[in-house]
Design a protein around this motif. Structure first.
Motif, mmCIF file in Angstrom:
data_model
loop_
_atom_site.group_PDB
_atom_site.id
_atom_site.type_symbol
_atom_site.label_atom_id
_atom_site.label_comp_id
_atom_site.label_asym_id
_atom_site.label_seq_id
_atom_site.Cartn_x
_atom_site.Cartn_y
_atom_site.Cartn_z
ATOM 1 N N GLU A 40 0.913 -1.122 0.348
ATOM 2 C CA GLU A 40 -0.401 0.398 -0.069
ATOM 3 C C GLU A 40 0.798 0.687 -0.664
ATOM 4 N N ALA A 41 2.167 1.322 0.488
ATOM 5 C CA ALA A 41 3.094 2.463 0.769
ATOM 6 C C ALA A 41 3.034 1.944 -0.370
ATOM 7 N N ARG A 42 3.344 1.791 -1.633
ATOM 8 C CA ARG A 42 4.270 1.645 -2.837
ATOM 9 C C ARG A 42 3.404 2.084 -2.852
ATOM 10 N N ALA A 43 1.536 1.637 -3.291
ATOM 11 C CA ALA A 43 0.739 2.000 -4.178
ATOM 12 C C ALA A 43 0.502 3.617 -4.182
ATOM 13 N N VAL A 44 0.116 4.169 -3.064
ATOM 14 C CA VAL A 44 0.659 5.024 -2.426
ATOM 15 C C VAL A 44 1.277 6.240 -3.930
ATOM 16 N N LEU A 45 2.739 5.670 -3.886
ATOM 17 C CA LEU A 45 4.095 6.107 -4.797
ATOM 18 C C LEU A 45 3.715 6.919 -5.954
ATOM 19 N N GLY A 46 2.775 5.990 -6.032
ATOM 20 C CA GLY A 46 2.625 5.352 -7.896
ATOM 21 C C GLY A 46 1.447 6.060 -7.970
ATOM 22 N N ASP A 47 0.488 6.499 -7.675
ATOM 23 C CA ASP A 47 -0.742 6.540 -7.757
ATOM 24 C C ASP A 47 -0.812 8.170 -7.998
ATOM 25 N N PRO A 48 -1.217 9.210 -8.776
ATOM 26 C CA PRO A 48 -1.562 10.476 -9.249
ATOM 27 C C PRO A 48 -2.231 10.847 -8.340
ATOM 28 N N ARG A 49 -3.234 10.249 -7.654
ATOM 29 C CA ARG A 49 -4.042 11.033 -7.118
ATOM 30 C C ARG A 49 -4.212 10.911 -5.569
ATOM 31 N N GLY A 50 -2.217 9.959 -4.525
ATOM 32 C CA GLY A 50 -1.779 9.525 -3.889
ATOM 33 C C GLY A 50 -2.288 8.744 -2.893
ATOM 34 N N SER A 51 -3.181 8.241 -3.284
ATOM 35 C CA SER A 51 -4.095 6.976 -3.583
ATOM 36 C C SER A 51 -3.779 5.388 -2.642
ATOM 37 N N TRP A 52 -3.993 4.957 -1.583
ATOM 38 C CA TRP A 52 -3.420 3.979 -1.442
ATOM 39 C C TRP A 52 -4.148 2.253 -2.004
ATOM 40 N N GLY A 53 -5.113 2.530 -2.386
ATOM 41 C CA GLY A 53 -6.288 1.864 -2.707
ATOM 42 C C GLY A 53 -7.558 1.490 -2.684
ATOM 43 N N GLU A 54 -8.276 0.744 -2.413
ATOM 44 C CA GLU A 54 -10.208 1.070 -3.458
ATOM 45 C C GLU A 54 -10.697 1.029 -1.407
ATOM 46 N N ARG A 55 -9.734 1.049 -0.711
ATOM 47 C CA ARG A 55 -9.726 0.662 0.932
ATOM 48 C C ARG A 55 -9.456 1.925 1.267
ATOM 49 N N ASP A 56 -8.570 3.260 0.491
ATOM 50 C CA ASP A 56 -7.836 4.006 1.533
ATOM 51 C C ASP A 56 -9.794 4.962 1.572
ATOM 52 N N PRO A 57 -9.568 5.608 2.887
ATOM 53 C CA PRO A 57 -10.945 6.236 3.200
ATOM 54 C C PRO A 57 -10.904 8.142 2.748
ATOM 55 N N THR A 58 -9.568 8.201 2.613
ATOM 56 C CA THR A 58 -9.095 9.002 1.663
ATOM 57 C C THR A 58 -8.926 9.011 -0.206
ATOM 58 N N PRO A 59 -10.139 9.975 -0.975
ATOM 59 C CA PRO A 59 -10.003 10.009 -1.895
ATOM 60 C C PRO A 59 -8.866 10.650 -3.246
ATOM 61 N N ARG A 60 -7.977 11.417 -2.141
ATOM 62 C CA ARG A 60 -7.255 12.218 -3.016
ATOM 63 C C ARG A 60 -6.011 13.036 -2.005
ATOM 64 N N ARG A 61 -4.518 13.155 -2.095
ATOM 65 C CA ARG A 61 -3.394 13.746 -1.265
ATOM 66 C C ARG A 61 -3.034 15.163 -2.320
ATOM 67 N N PHE A 62 -2.324 15.955 -1.757
ATOM 68 C CA PHE A 62 -1.676 16.528 -2.602
ATOM 69 C C PHE A 62 -0.651 17.028 -1.870
ATOM 70 N N THR A 63 0.556 17.372 -3.080
ATOM 71 C CA THR A 63 2.134 17.334 -2.396
ATOM 72 C C THR A 63 1.930 18.937 -2.793
ATOM 73 N N ALA A 64 2.942 19.274 -1.912
ATOM 74 C CA ALA A 64 3.495 21.199 -2.127
ATOM 75 C C ALA A 64 3.140 21.885 -3.403
ATOM 76 N N GLY A 65 3.873 21.052 -4.090
ATOM 77 C CA GLY A 65 3.560 21.747 -5.335
ATOM 78 C C GLY A 65 2.667 21.484 -6.372
ATOM 79 N N ALA A 66 2.005 20.101 -6.259
ATOM 80 C CA ALA A 66 0.224 19.825 -6.906
ATOM 81 C C ALA A 66 -0.691 21.361 -5.987
ATOM 82 N N LEU A 67 -0.646 21.534 -4.684
ATOM 83 C CA LEU A 67 -1.224 23.010 -3.852
ATOM 84 C C LEU A 67 -1.045 24.532 -4.580
ATOM 85 N N ALA A 68 0.318 24.216 -5.151
ATOM 86 C CA ALA A 68 0.812 25.454 -5.713
ATOM 87 C C ALA A 68 -0.063 25.511 -6.801
#
Length: 239
Positions: free
Chosen positions: A146-174
Protein backbone atom coordinates in the motif's frame (compact mmCIF):
# COMPACT_ATOMS: atom_id res chain seq x y z
CA UNK A 1 -0.31 20.78 19.33
CA UNK A 2 -1.66 19.31 16.08
CA UNK A 3 -2.96 22.63 14.76
CA UNK A 4 -0.45 25.09 16.25
CA UNK A 5 1.25 25.67 12.89
CA UNK A 6 -2.09 26.44 11.23
CA UNK A 7 -3.09 28.82 13.99
CA UNK A 8 0.22 30.68 13.67
CA UNK A 9 -0.53 31.25 9.99
CA UNK A 10 -4.13 32.25 10.68
CA UNK A 11 -3.13 34.78 13.33
CA UNK A 12 -0.75 36.33 10.82
CA UNK A 13 -3.34 36.61 8.05
CA UNK A 14 -5.99 37.91 10.46
CA UNK A 15 -3.64 40.69 11.57
CA UNK A 16 -2.78 41.48 7.96
CA UNK A 17 -6.42 41.62 6.83
CA UNK A 18 -7.45 43.67 9.87
CA UNK A 19 -4.76 46.23 9.10
CA UNK A 20 -5.64 46.29 5.39
CA UNK A 21 -9.39 46.69 5.89
CA UNK A 22 -9.43 48.79 9.05
CA UNK A 23 -12.03 46.43 10.50
CA UNK A 24 -11.47 44.53 13.74
CA UNK A 25 -14.23 42.04 12.92
CA UNK A 26 -13.58 40.16 9.67
CA UNK A 27 -16.02 38.10 7.62
CA UNK A 28 -14.83 34.47 7.62
CA UNK A 29 -16.23 31.42 5.84
CA UNK A 30 -15.22 27.94 6.99
CA UNK A 31 -15.93 25.57 4.10
CA UNK A 32 -16.33 22.05 5.45
CA UNK A 33 -15.94 23.45 8.96
CA UNK A 34 -17.78 20.56 10.58
CA UNK A 35 -18.21 20.86 14.31
CA UNK A 36 -16.43 24.22 14.58
CA UNK A 37 -12.91 23.36 15.71
CA UNK A 38 -11.66 26.49 13.95
CA UNK A 39 -14.90 28.43 13.54
CA UNK A 40 -15.80 28.77 17.23
CA UNK A 41 -12.36 30.04 18.36
CA UNK A 42 -12.43 32.55 15.48
CA UNK A 43 -15.87 33.72 16.61
CA UNK A 44 -14.51 34.05 20.14
CA UNK A 45 -11.94 36.48 18.71
CA UNK A 46 -14.84 38.66 17.57
CA UNK A 47 -15.04 37.72 13.90
CA UNK A 48 -18.22 36.99 11.95
CA UNK A 49 -18.00 33.31 10.98
CA UNK A 50 -20.12 31.21 8.63
CA UNK A 51 -19.65 27.44 8.46
CA UNK A 52 -20.69 25.56 5.32
CA UNK A 53 -20.81 21.79 5.72
CA UNK A 54 -22.81 18.97 4.09
CA UNK A 55 -23.44 17.13 7.38
CA UNK A 56 -26.46 18.19 9.46
CA UNK A 57 -25.09 16.26 12.44
CA UNK A 58 -21.83 18.22 12.29
CA UNK A 59 -23.70 21.51 12.05
CA UNK A 60 -25.83 20.58 15.06
CA UNK A 61 -22.65 19.85 17.04
CA UNK A 62 -21.25 23.18 15.85
CA UNK A 63 -24.28 25.03 17.18
CA UNK A 64 -23.98 23.29 20.54
CA UNK A 65 -20.27 24.14 20.76
CA UNK A 66 -20.90 27.78 19.85
CA UNK A 67 -23.69 28.03 22.43
CA UNK A 68 -21.43 26.59 25.13
CA UNK A 69 -18.84 29.26 24.33
CA UNK A 70 -21.43 32.02 24.17
CA UNK A 71 -20.76 33.03 20.58
CA UNK A 72 -22.80 33.12 17.41
CA UNK A 73 -21.76 31.17 14.32
CA UNK A 74 -23.89 31.05 11.18
CA UNK A 75 -24.31 27.54 9.76
CA UNK A 76 -25.30 26.56 6.21
CA UNK A 77 -25.70 23.04 4.87
CA UNK A 78 -23.96 22.52 1.55
CA UNK A 79 -20.82 21.44 -0.28
CA UNK A 80 -17.67 23.48 -0.76
CA UNK A 81 -17.94 23.44 -4.54
CA UNK A 82 -21.41 25.03 -4.23
CA UNK A 83 -20.07 27.89 -2.10
CA UNK A 84 -21.02 30.48 -4.70
CA UNK A 85 -24.67 29.45 -4.41
CA UNK A 86 -24.67 29.85 -0.62
CA UNK A 87 -22.40 32.83 0.06
CA UNK A 88 -22.66 36.26 -1.53
CA UNK A 89 -19.92 37.09 -4.02
CA UNK A 90 -17.05 39.31 -2.80
CA UNK A 91 -18.25 39.11 0.81
CA UNK A 92 -15.50 37.25 2.71
CA UNK A 93 -12.10 38.35 4.01
CA UNK A 94 -10.92 34.81 4.72
CA UNK A 95 -12.08 31.34 3.68
CA UNK A 96 -10.90 28.21 5.44
CA UNK A 97 -10.65 25.16 3.20
CA UNK A 98 -9.31 22.54 5.61
CA UNK A 99 -9.45 18.82 4.76
CA UNK A 100 -11.89 19.58 1.93
CA UNK A 101 -10.01 19.29 -1.37
CA UNK A 102 -9.34 15.61 -0.71
CA UNK A 103 -13.07 14.82 -0.83
CA UNK A 104 -14.78 17.22 -3.25
CA UNK A 105 -15.61 15.96 -6.72
CA UNK A 106 -13.56 18.68 -8.43
CA UNK A 107 -10.91 20.56 -6.38
CA UNK A 108 -10.45 23.13 -9.17
CA UNK A 109 -14.16 24.03 -9.11
CA UNK A 110 -14.13 24.20 -5.31
CA UNK A 111 -11.25 26.69 -5.23
CA UNK A 112 -12.83 28.68 -8.06
CA UNK A 113 -15.95 28.98 -5.89
CA UNK A 114 -13.80 30.06 -2.95
CA UNK A 115 -12.16 32.78 -5.06
CA UNK A 116 -15.60 34.06 -6.04
CA UNK A 117 -16.74 34.73 -2.48
CA UNK A 118 -13.50 36.43 -1.42
CA UNK A 119 -13.02 40.17 -1.52
CA UNK A 120 -10.02 41.52 -3.40
CA UNK A 121 -6.95 40.84 -1.27
CA UNK A 122 -8.82 38.23 0.76
CA UNK A 123 -7.12 34.99 1.72
CA UNK A 124 -7.81 31.27 1.58
CA UNK A 125 -6.30 28.88 4.11
CA UNK A 126 -5.84 25.43 2.55
CA UNK A 127 -5.00 22.34 4.60
CA UNK A 128 -4.69 19.03 2.75
CA UNK A 129 -3.39 15.49 3.22
CA UNK A 130 0.12 14.72 1.94
CA UNK A 131 0.76 11.48 -0.05
CA UNK A 132 4.38 11.19 1.09
CA UNK A 133 3.29 11.01 4.72
CA UNK A 134 0.68 8.41 3.84
CA UNK A 135 3.36 6.21 2.26
CA UNK A 136 5.48 6.51 5.41
CA UNK A 137 2.55 5.69 7.69
CA UNK A 138 1.48 2.66 5.62
CA UNK A 139 5.06 1.35 5.65
CA UNK A 140 5.34 1.76 9.42
CA UNK A 141 2.11 -0.22 9.73
CA UNK A 142 3.70 -3.03 7.72
CA UNK A 143 1.54 -2.35 4.65
CA UNK A 144 4.43 -2.15 2.19
CA UNK A 145 2.42 -2.75 -0.97
CA UNK A 146 0.00 0.00 0.00
CA UNK A 147 2.91 2.35 0.72
CA UNK A 148 4.28 1.70 -2.76
CA UNK A 149 0.82 2.19 -4.26
CA UNK A 150 0.57 5.69 -2.73
CA UNK A 151 3.82 6.72 -4.39
CA UNK A 152 2.69 5.50 -7.80
CA UNK A 153 -0.88 6.78 -7.77
CA UNK A 154 -1.59 10.24 -9.29
CA UNK A 155 -4.16 10.88 -6.56
CA UNK A 156 -1.92 9.65 -3.74
CA UNK A 157 -4.32 6.86 -2.79
CA UNK A 158 -3.17 3.46 -1.50
CA UNK A 159 -6.18 1.48 -2.75
CA UNK A 160 -9.92 0.98 -2.85
CA UNK A 161 -10.17 0.82 0.95
CA UNK A 162 -8.35 4.14 1.39
CA UNK A 163 -10.80 6.53 3.13
CA UNK A 164 -9.05 9.56 1.59
CA UNK A 165 -9.83 9.81 -2.15
CA UNK A 166 -6.88 12.04 -3.01
CA UNK A 167 -3.84 13.75 -1.49
CA UNK A 168 -1.70 16.70 -2.58
CA UNK A 169 2.01 17.42 -2.70
CA UNK A 170 3.21 20.97 -2.06
CA UNK A 171 3.70 21.46 -5.79
CA UNK A 172 0.20 20.23 -6.59
CA UNK A 173 -1.38 22.62 -4.06
CA UNK A 174 0.60 25.57 -5.41
CA UNK A 175 -0.40 24.68 -8.97
CA UNK A 176 -4.07 24.36 -8.02
CA UNK A 177 -4.11 27.71 -6.21
CA UNK A 178 -2.30 29.42 -9.07
CA UNK A 179 -4.75 28.02 -11.61
CA UNK A 180 -7.67 29.54 -9.68
CA UNK A 181 -6.16 33.03 -9.52
CA UNK A 182 -4.46 33.04 -6.13
CA UNK A 183 -1.06 34.44 -5.25
CA UNK A 184 0.49 31.49 -3.42
CA UNK A 185 2.27 31.89 -0.09
CA UNK A 186 4.77 29.50 1.52
CA UNK A 187 3.76 25.90 2.23
CA UNK A 188 4.11 24.61 5.79
CA UNK A 189 4.10 21.07 7.12
CA UNK A 190 1.54 20.16 9.78
CA UNK A 191 2.05 17.14 12.06
CA UNK A 192 5.57 16.29 10.91
CA UNK A 193 6.38 14.34 14.08
CA UNK A 194 3.20 14.20 16.17
CA UNK A 195 1.69 11.31 14.19
CA UNK A 196 4.94 9.32 14.39
CA UNK A 197 5.93 9.78 18.04
CA UNK A 198 4.40 7.12 20.37
CA UNK A 199 1.89 8.67 22.76
CA UNK A 200 3.70 7.10 25.74
CA UNK A 201 6.59 9.49 25.10
CA UNK A 202 4.27 12.48 25.44
CA UNK A 203 1.46 11.54 27.84
CA UNK A 204 2.35 12.09 31.47
CA UNK A 205 5.85 13.41 30.74
CA UNK A 206 6.16 16.96 32.15
CA UNK A 207 6.78 19.46 29.38
CA UNK A 208 6.80 16.81 26.62
CA UNK A 209 3.72 18.11 24.81
CA UNK A 210 5.07 21.66 24.80
CA UNK A 211 8.45 20.47 23.52
CA UNK A 212 6.81 18.46 20.75
CA UNK A 213 4.70 21.48 19.75
CA UNK A 214 7.84 23.61 19.56
CA UNK A 215 9.50 20.94 17.43
CA UNK A 216 6.50 20.88 15.10
CA UNK A 217 6.70 24.64 14.65
CA UNK A 218 10.42 24.46 13.95
CA UNK A 219 9.92 21.69 11.37
CA UNK A 220 6.94 23.32 9.64
CA UNK A 221 9.04 25.32 7.18
CA UNK A 222 12.06 22.99 7.03
CA UNK A 223 12.83 22.34 3.34
CA UNK A 224 12.96 18.56 3.83
CA UNK A 225 10.84 17.79 6.89
CA UNK A 226 7.92 19.87 5.62
CA UNK A 227 7.38 17.47 2.76
CA UNK A 228 6.86 14.43 5.00
CA UNK A 229 4.20 16.08 7.18
CA UNK A 230 0.80 14.40 7.47
CA UNK A 231 -0.81 17.57 6.14
CA UNK A 232 0.38 20.57 4.15
CA UNK A 233 -0.86 24.09 4.80
CA UNK A 234 -0.71 27.05 2.43
CA UNK A 235 -2.24 30.52 2.30
CA UNK A 236 -3.37 32.00 -1.00
CA UNK A 237 -4.41 35.62 -1.58
CA UNK A 238 -6.93 36.75 -4.17
CA UNK A 239 -5.05 39.03 -6.56
Amino acid sequence: MRTAVVWDALRSVLAERTAATGREALDIVDAGGGTGGFAVPLAELGHSVTVVDPSPDSLAALERRAKEKGVGVRSLQGDADALGELIQRDSADLVLCHSVLEYVEDPLSALTAVAGVLRRGGAVSVLAANPVASAIHRALAGQFDEARAVLGDPRGSWGERDPTPRRFTAGALAELLGATGFAVGPVHGVRVFSDLVPSRLVDGEPGAAESLAALEQAAAAHPVLRDIATQLHVLGHRA
